[in-house]
Enzyme design. Sequence first.
Site, mmCIF file in Angstrom:
data_model
loop_
_atom_site.group_PDB
_atom_site.id
_atom_site.type_symbol
_atom_site.label_atom_id
_atom_site.label_comp_id
_atom_site.label_asym_id
_atom_site.label_seq_id
_atom_site.Cartn_x
_atom_site.Cartn_y
_atom_site.Cartn_z
ATOM 1 N NE ARG A 48 -3.646 -0.029 1.594
ATOM 2 C CZ ARG A 48 -5.065 0.078 0.164
ATOM 3 N NH1 ARG A 48 -5.247 -1.237 -0.345
ATOM 4 N NH2 ARG A 48 -5.543 1.400 0.571
ATOM 5 N NE ARG A 65 -3.461 3.445 -6.622
ATOM 6 C CZ ARG A 65 -3.599 3.317 -6.112
ATOM 7 N NH1 ARG A 65 -3.761 3.900 -4.394
ATOM 8 N NH2 ARG A 65 -4.957 1.481 -6.266
ATOM 9 C CG ASN A 82 -6.061 3.951 -9.289
ATOM 10 O OD1 ASN A 82 -5.969 2.978 -9.789
ATOM 11 N ND2 ASN A 82 -6.677 4.516 -7.869
ATOM 12 C CG HIS A 96 -6.940 -4.013 -6.423
ATOM 13 N ND1 HIS A 96 -7.998 -3.354 -5.959
ATOM 14 C CD2 HIS A 96 -6.697 -5.334 -5.334
ATOM 15 C CE1 HIS A 96 -8.464 -4.136 -4.482
ATOM 16 N NE2 HIS A 96 -7.222 -5.408 -4.576
#
Length: 140
Positions: free
Chosen positions: A86, A103, A113, A116
């Site tokens: 993340r 990103r 973007n 995931h």
Amino acid sequence: MQERTLSILKPDVVERGIIGNVISYIEAAGLKVVAQRMCRLTVSQAEEFYDVHRDRPFFPELVKFMTSGPVVVQVLEGESAIAVYRDVMGATNPKEAAKGTIRADFAESIDANCVHGSDNADNAKREIMFFFGECEIFKR
């Protein structure tokens, strides 16, 4: 703690030919790709996978985008893999993502973007099982 997370390289990554660039960021963060394949999601698969967002206004566009071309689905493994990935992905909105994240460096918009990633351990397990059987995931 060693854990696994799901990664999806979205259609914009595949279309732009930057799969290798994105994987370089993942591996530079110390994460190992222990399963990977390219596929094209059907509308029903995308709707099922993103069902948690079904009532959100962006849901139809998300499904349309995720079915617009092939994606690369991966299982990543490493120390605190969910949090690490993340961090490497960066904020959902690339304009808010820190420099040096996937990103910030590659995404063209909040919709396109690039990636995931699972947001918690329960979702990681569910998402991994959506795409992979245990016999398709290898220890490295």
